[in-house]
Write an enzyme that holds these catalytic residues in place. Structure first.
Site, PDB file in Angstrom:
ATOM      1  N   HIS A 370      76.300 -20.182   5.847  1.00 29.21           N
ATOM      2  CA  HIS A 370      76.016 -20.311   4.550  1.00 29.21           C
ATOM      3  C   HIS A 370      77.330 -20.137   3.431  1.00 29.21           C
ATOM      4  O   HIS A 370      77.167 -20.274   2.250  1.00 29.21           O
ATOM      5  CB  HIS A 370      75.057 -19.571   4.009  1.00 29.21           C
ATOM      6  CG  HIS A 370      73.550 -19.837   4.583  1.00 29.21           C
ATOM      7  ND1 HIS A 370      72.711 -20.773   4.358  1.00 29.21           N
ATOM      8  CD2 HIS A 370      73.130 -19.394   5.806  1.00 29.21           C
ATOM      9  CE1 HIS A 370      71.572 -20.751   4.985  1.00 29.21           C
ATOM     10  NE2 HIS A 370      72.031 -20.083   6.080  1.00 29.21           N
ATOM     11  N   LYS A 563      71.315 -19.530 -11.430  1.00 26.15           N
ATOM     12  CA  LYS A 563      71.777 -19.275 -10.419  1.00 26.15           C
ATOM     13  C   LYS A 563      72.272 -17.886 -10.334  1.00 26.15           C
ATOM     14  O   LYS A 563      72.446 -17.261 -11.376  1.00 26.15           O
ATOM     15  CB  LYS A 563      72.623 -20.281  -9.670  1.00 26.15           C
ATOM     16  CG  LYS A 563      73.926 -20.558 -10.655  1.00 26.15           C
ATOM     17  CD  LYS A 563      75.064 -21.560 -10.408  1.00 26.15           C
ATOM     18  CE  LYS A 563      74.576 -23.071 -10.581  1.00 26.15           C
ATOM     19  NZ  LYS A 563      74.409 -23.546  -9.347  1.00 26.15           N
ATOM     20  N   ARG A 564      72.590 -17.162  -9.231  1.00 30.73           N
ATOM     21  CA  ARG A 564      73.050 -15.929  -9.217  1.00 30.73           C
ATOM     22  C   ARG A 564      74.482 -16.156 -10.004  1.00 30.73           C
ATOM     23  O   ARG A 564      75.288 -17.110  -9.936  1.00 30.73           O
ATOM     24  CB  ARG A 564      73.657 -15.512  -7.761  1.00 30.73           C
ATOM     25  CG  ARG A 564      72.496 -15.216  -6.734  1.00 30.73           C
ATOM     26  CD  ARG A 564      71.738 -13.835  -7.695  1.00 30.73           C
ATOM     27  NE  ARG A 564      72.545 -12.733  -7.423  1.00 30.73           N
ATOM     28  CZ  ARG A 564      72.273 -11.818  -6.537  1.00 30.73           C
ATOM     29  NH1 ARG A 564      71.210 -11.760  -5.940  1.00 30.73           N
ATOM     30  NH2 ARG A 564      73.228 -10.678  -6.522  1.00 30.73           N
ATOM     31  N   LYS A 569      81.024 -19.798  -9.337  1.00 28.58           N
ATOM     32  CA  LYS A 569      79.845 -20.877  -9.689  1.00 28.58           C
ATOM     33  C   LYS A 569      80.165 -21.338 -10.986  1.00 28.58           C
ATOM     34  O   LYS A 569      79.818 -21.951 -11.848  1.00 28.58           O
ATOM     35  CB  LYS A 569      78.539 -20.163  -9.762  1.00 28.58           C
ATOM     36  CG  LYS A 569      77.856 -19.870  -8.278  1.00 28.58           C
ATOM     37  CD  LYS A 569      76.632 -19.253  -8.283  1.00 28.58           C
ATOM     38  CE  LYS A 569      76.167 -18.952  -6.870  1.00 28.58           C
ATOM     39  NZ  LYS A 569      75.672 -20.019  -6.009  1.00 28.58           N
ATOM     40  N   THR A 671      70.900 -25.363  -3.714  1.00 32.45           N
ATOM     41  CA  THR A 671      69.440 -25.942  -3.668  1.00 32.45           C
ATOM     42  C   THR A 671      68.888 -26.079  -4.913  1.00 32.45           C
ATOM     43  O   THR A 671      68.080 -26.958  -5.208  1.00 32.45           O
ATOM     44  CB  THR A 671      68.775 -25.116  -2.642  1.00 32.45           C
ATOM     45  OG1 THR A 671      68.973 -23.699  -3.179  1.00 32.45           O
ATOM     46  CG2 THR A 671      69.325 -25.147  -1.270  1.00 32.45           C
ATOM     47  N   LYS A 675      66.262 -29.088  -6.696  1.00 28.99           N
ATOM     48  CA  LYS A 675      64.924 -28.795  -7.441  1.00 28.99           C
ATOM     49  C   LYS A 675      65.043 -29.686  -8.927  1.00 28.99           C
ATOM     50  O   LYS A 675      64.161 -30.146  -9.103  1.00 28.99           O
ATOM     51  CB  LYS A 675      64.754 -27.494  -7.777  1.00 28.99           C
ATOM     52  CG  LYS A 675      64.386 -26.676  -6.305  1.00 28.99           C
ATOM     53  CD  LYS A 675      64.625 -24.873  -6.710  1.00 28.99           C
ATOM     54  CE  LYS A 675      65.048 -24.415  -5.335  1.00 28.99           C
ATOM     55  NZ  LYS A 675      65.420 -23.143  -5.277  1.00 28.99           N
TER      56      LYS A 675
HETATM   57  C1  26Q Z   1      75.789  -9.485   3.373  1.00 30.75           C
HETATM   58  C2  26Q Z   1      76.241  -8.325   3.573  1.00 30.75           C
HETATM   59  C3  26Q Z   1      75.722  -7.121   2.962  1.00 30.75           C
HETATM   60  C4  26Q Z   1      74.828  -7.336   2.227  1.00 30.75           C
HETATM   61  C5  26Q Z   1      74.396  -8.606   1.739  1.00 30.75           C
HETATM   62  C6  26Q Z   1      74.985  -9.781   2.342  1.00 30.75           C
HETATM   63  C7  26Q Z   1      74.626 -11.075   1.766  1.00 30.75           C
HETATM   64  C8  26Q Z   1      73.369 -11.307   1.488  1.00 30.75           C
HETATM   65  C9  26Q Z   1      72.931 -12.845   0.785  1.00 30.75           C
HETATM   66  C10 26Q Z   1      75.645 -12.064   1.794  1.00 30.75           C
HETATM   67  C11 26Q Z   1      75.115 -13.322   1.260  1.00 30.75           C
HETATM   68  C12 26Q Z   1      73.813 -13.511   0.991  1.00 30.75           C
HETATM   69  C13 26Q Z   1      73.362 -14.958   0.422  1.00 30.75           C
HETATM   70  C14 26Q Z   1      74.167 -16.079   0.479  1.00 30.75           C
HETATM   71  C15 26Q Z   1      73.735 -17.201  -0.049  1.00 30.75           C
HETATM   72  O1  26Q Z   1      72.538 -17.274  -0.638  1.00 30.75           O
HETATM   73  N1  26Q Z   1      74.226 -18.347   0.117  1.00 30.75           N
HETATM   74  C16 26Q Z   1      73.770 -19.580  -0.524  1.00 30.75           C
HETATM   75  O2  26Q Z   1      73.097 -20.214   0.661  1.00 30.75           O
HETATM   76  C17 26Q Z   1      72.480 -21.531   0.315  1.00 30.75           C
HETATM   77  C18 26Q Z   1      71.472 -21.818   1.174  1.00 30.75           C
HETATM   78  O3  26Q Z   1      72.319 -22.365   2.312  1.00 30.75           O
HETATM   79  C19 26Q Z   1      73.647 -22.392  -0.316  1.00 30.75           C
HETATM   80  O4  26Q Z   1      72.865 -23.756  -0.801  1.00 30.75           O
HETATM   81  C20 26Q Z   1      74.601 -21.681  -1.209  1.00 30.75           C
HETATM   82  O5  26Q Z   1      75.412 -22.933  -1.323  1.00 30.75           O
HETATM   83  C21 26Q Z   1      75.094 -20.688  -0.720  1.00 30.75           C
HETATM   84  O6  26Q Z   1      75.946 -19.846  -1.705  1.00 30.75           O
END
Ligand code: 26Q
Length: 822
Positions: A370, A563-564, A569, A671, A675
């Site tokens: 991702h 968004k985050r 971004k 995503t 929406k």
């Molecule tokens: C990793 C290690 C330790 C703690 C947390 C994490 C961690 C947690 C969540 C790393 C990444 C995430 C989330 C990533 C994320 O949401 N990516 C998004 O995924 C979406 C679905 O595929 C995409 O549409 C977005 O582009 C992408 O940024």
């Protein structure tokens, strides 16, 4: 004792009726007999009683689906994810089971509206953002398509933190979403699993004289599954989301107790329960914490043991066709330790040899990536891995040794390549590269949008693509049209259904028919469409007024970025544009002005300094702009606190302009963009992630494209000179000048120095100033277009009617056709 299905009872359990009398009866029984509330008025109890009444109407279908999906020779998929960002469940089940009206009737007896009761449910915020919400949309679509897919995750006691704003700063507060219980979950302690941590390994010879390894002297933690029902849309399918809670193996260890160390025993219990205590709120960079690795192994081990338990119950103790009937989808690298854990279970516990075990593992594991940000790629120090998971570290070394052998055979003498591809990163402090473990252990590797999947093959995973091109594929993300259109936008839902019938809810490709339907009576259709948009804008304006105290006029352009908060971004680019508009107003350059309401929302990772500073900047700019009498209704700016799933359900239907402005090549998919599109917003966006596919679907007349392309971004990095952009663009110079003058931080000197320095740095990875001119020009085209309401409405309709591809039903069908083959 007999098993339940062996019991012959006089009682016949029939599915409960769904009419309003029956529902009302159940509801009243729960309220009075179960919850004990026949006096007083606490809206939460109305929610709880209604949830239980609805759950009763799910149960029969749930049992039936479980039985059907667990027949021998049924191939099943397991979606393993550290995150499931579910949001609220009640409204979703009511829609899926078609009992919204009976529910309204029941609540009317108490003078309650359904909306009041629905809003009592806390969001299940078990995820950070896109990746977690995607998992929830996938679950919805799998149930609606009747695919035998089981979700495995962690039942975090605390979900994503609640965001408050104090003096413009983000303040995090714990989200104790389970405080009042969770009527949707069913704990199943009878299926608990034991998870090992620490200890050491030793070799021994089994009865047949074969050398084997055992993992001993470990501290064990118990995993208890809690099941949540996932109802399909009007198809009687109810799938399962199984979330694991951690507890100590014995609540009171007798030894400790007798030795007088009562508190040691309680402490052990505490330590164990910490594993499922809280969701890590980082969404784009690794945390490196031991507890996070514990969570990952806890999920992987509990889930794999559970799958094997179910397998043995229906198939006995043979693993010859385990891979024929089971497939695991790894949601990013987070559960990737499952690759090594499945090997451990098969070799150490089930006594298979390495070759058989490796064949099973590599035929059952599939990995979804991702992110393209290198800093987000997980790696764990081998020292940490060895002390926490000693047996798994050994297995990973062995996997890597075999893999290095394979690479050396294909590219003899290419030592650089060996070093680049090694699962073990050498250097001071060796580390395990989890993405490489996932690739080596999986038969499928996919990205989440066309561009992203291509960039994986040419960039991040180039070496692996050269070795195994056939493993790589794309699965463009989607969103579920049930939650994101039918539930979030009831006015538009009914309007669409009046025009083209209701087939689109279960099959969004039908939404295309809106175009023809419109031509039957254009004037009325367009009027209907704009009326609904106005009402949804009013609903959003009310929320903004309540939450931010800012007045949004629904005649203005609603310009939204939620968004985050992350530098890639580029919320900063949005703010620079806002400042630019403010400068124009102050200069009196306002002829033919289009009023605009800018809404920005999102959480920053608690340790991410720059993201938090961006939030503060948005709030400060909002305060200055909103309070300046020269500005009036021409421009309003609001930062919406605590952006979450439920808020997005109000935001996306009320939006005109969807901001998707990441640096090209950085947003894997997005995503939120889908929406918004589904709800008839028009996108202003860069050529990035799924924006590209949205643009292709709606055509360039219905999409505002701007900015550098991914290859141009990479080309510019070498000699990027932001000062040059400032010198050559007086409007940008004005914006930077105002920002640097301290106009937005009059009593907080130097507050935004870091933001300014980042923007002006030749090493700014996000090249924000490079896209400023193109963005501002594009925003001018936006307002010109918005002034022609008829043209805007046509484009809005075009967006909704071309959104069929972006349903997760389509995404899941592609996963199934190409990867799962259920
Ligand atoms: C990793 C290690 C330790 C703690 C947390 C994490 C961690 C947690 C969540 C790393 C990444 C995430 C989330 C990533 C994320 O949401 N990516 C998004 O995924 C979406 C679905 O595929 C995409 O549409 C977005 O582009 C992408 O940024």
């Amino acid at each position: 004792m007999k098993k339940y299905d062996e019991i012959k009872t006089k009682v016949v359990i029939k599915p409960l009726p769904k009419d309003s009398y029956s529902l009302s009866e159940s509801f009243n029984l729960y309220l009075r007999n179960h919850l004990g509330h026949f006096t007083g008025f606490v809206p939460y109890y109305f929610y709880e009683a209604m949830a239980l009444a609805v759950r009763d109407r799910i149960m029969t279908n749930w049992y039936d689906t479980w039985d059907r999906h667990n027949k021998p020779q049924t191939r099943k998929a397991y979606y393993m994810s550290l995150e499931f960002l579910i949001g609220r469940a009640l409204g979703n089940h009511l829609l899926n089971m078609d009992i919204e009206q009976p529910t309204r009737d029941t609540l009317l007896e108490f003078s309650m509206t359904l909306e009041d009761v629905i809003s009592e449910e806390p969001d299940a915020g078990l995820g950070n953002g896109g990746l977690g919400r995607l998992a929830a949309c996938f679950m919805d679509s799998c149930a609606s398509l009747d695919l035998p897919v089981l979700g495995y995750g962690i039942r975090y006691e605390y979900g994503m933190f609640k965001q408050h704003i104090e003096n413009g700063h983000q303040i995090e507060e714990p989200d104790h979403w389970l405080r009042d219980g969770n009527p949707w979950e069913i704990p199943r302690p009878e299926f608990e699993q034991s998870i090992q941590f620490g200890g050491y390994t030793e070799k021994y010879h089994d009865n047949e004289g074969v050398e084997r390894v055992r993992w001993i002297d470990s501290n064990d933690v118990v995993a208890i599954p809690h099941d949540m029902p996932i109802s399909g849309y009007r198809n009687n399918t109810v799938n399962t989301l199984r979330l694991w809670k951690a507890t100590a193996s014995e609540v009171f260890s007798l030894d400790d107790f007798n030795a007088g160390s009562y508190s040691d025993a309680v402490e052990a219990k505490n330590d164990a329960e910490h594993i499922s205590m809280v969701l890590y709120p980082n969404d784009a960079s690794e945390s490196g914490k031991v507890l996070r690795l514990k969570q990952q192994y806890f999920l992987a081990s509990a889930s794999l043991q559970d799958v094997i338990r179910i397998w043995e119950r229906t198939n006995g103790y043979q693993y010859d066709d385990f891979a024929r009937y089971n497939v695991f989808q790894l949601n990013d690298t987070h559960p990737t330790i499952a690759v090594a854990e499945l090997m451990r279970i098969l070799i150490d516990i089930k006594k298979l040899d390495w070759k058989q075990a490796w064949a099973i593992t590599t035929q059952t594991m599939a990995y979804t990536n991702h992110t393209l940000l290198p800093e987000a790629l997980e790696s764990w120090p081998t020292t940490m891995m060895k002390s926490l998971l000693p047996r798994l570290m050994e297995i990973i070394y062995q996997i890597n040794e075999n893999f290095m052998h394979e690479v050396a055979l294909k590219w003899p003498g290419d030592n650089d390549r060996l070093a680049r591809m090694s699962i073990i990163e050498e250097g001071n402090g060796k580390r395990v590269r989890m993405a490489y473990l996932a690739i080596v252990g999986s038969f499928s590797i996919n990205g989440v949008a066309d561009l992203h999947s291509k960039l994986l093959c040419t960039g991040l995973f180039k070496d692996f693509y050269e070795l195994w091109p056939e493993k790589f594929n794309n699965k463009t993300n989607g969103v579920t049209p049930r939650r994101w259109l039918a539930h979030a936008n009831p006015l538009l839902r009914d309007f669409i259904t009046e025009n083209i019938g209701s087939d689109w809810v279960a099959d969004l490709s039908h939404i295309k028919q809106l175009q023809q339907a419109m031509h039957k009576n254009e004037a009325a259709f367009m009027r209907g469409w704009t009326d609904i948009k106005q009402q949804n804008k009013q609903r959003l304006a009310n929320m903004v007024k309540n939450e931010c105290g800012v007045e949004f006029n629904t005649d203005a352009l609603f310009d939204v970025q939620v968004k985050r908060v992350h530098e890639y971004k580029r919320q900063l680019l949005n703010i620079l544009h806002v400042i630019h508009l403010y400068v124009k107003i102050k200069k009196g350059d306002t002829s033919n002005w289009t009023p605009r309401c800018v809404l920005i929302g999102g959480k920053a990772a608690p340790g991410y300094h720059m993201a938090k500073l961006i939030i503060k900047l948005v709030n400060n700019v909002a305060e200055i702009v909103n309070e300046d009498p020269d500005v009036g209704d021409r421009l309003k700016v609001a930062f919406l606190k605590n952006y979450n799933v439920s808020r997005m359900e109000v935001i996306c239907p009320g939006t005109d302009l969807s901001e998707q402005i990441s640096t090209a090549g950085k947003e894997a998919s997005g995503t939120g963009n889908m929406k918004f599109m589904m709800n008839g917003a028009i996108t202003i966006g860069t050529y990035d992630g799924a924006n590209i596919e949205i643009l292709e679907a709606v055509g360039e007349d219905n999409f505002f494209l701007f900015g550098l392309k991914a290859d141009e971004v990479e080309g510019m990095r070498q000699n990027y000179l932001p000062q040059g952009f400032i010198d050559n663009d007086s409007e940008l110079a004005d914006v930077m000048h105002l920002l640097e003058s301290g106009h937005f931080n009059l009593f907080e000197p130097h507050l935004f120095d870091d933001v300014i320095a980042a923007l002006k740095s030749p090493h700014d990875p996000w090249l924000t100033l490079a896209d400023f001119r193109s963005y501002v020009d594009c925003q001018m085209r936006v307002v010109d277009f918005f002034q022609n309401r008829e043209a805007w409405t046509r484009a809005s309709i075009a967006n909704t009617s071309n959104s069929g591809f972006f349903s997760t039903d389509r995404t899941m069908q592609q996963y199934n056709a190409d990867i799962w083959k259920l």
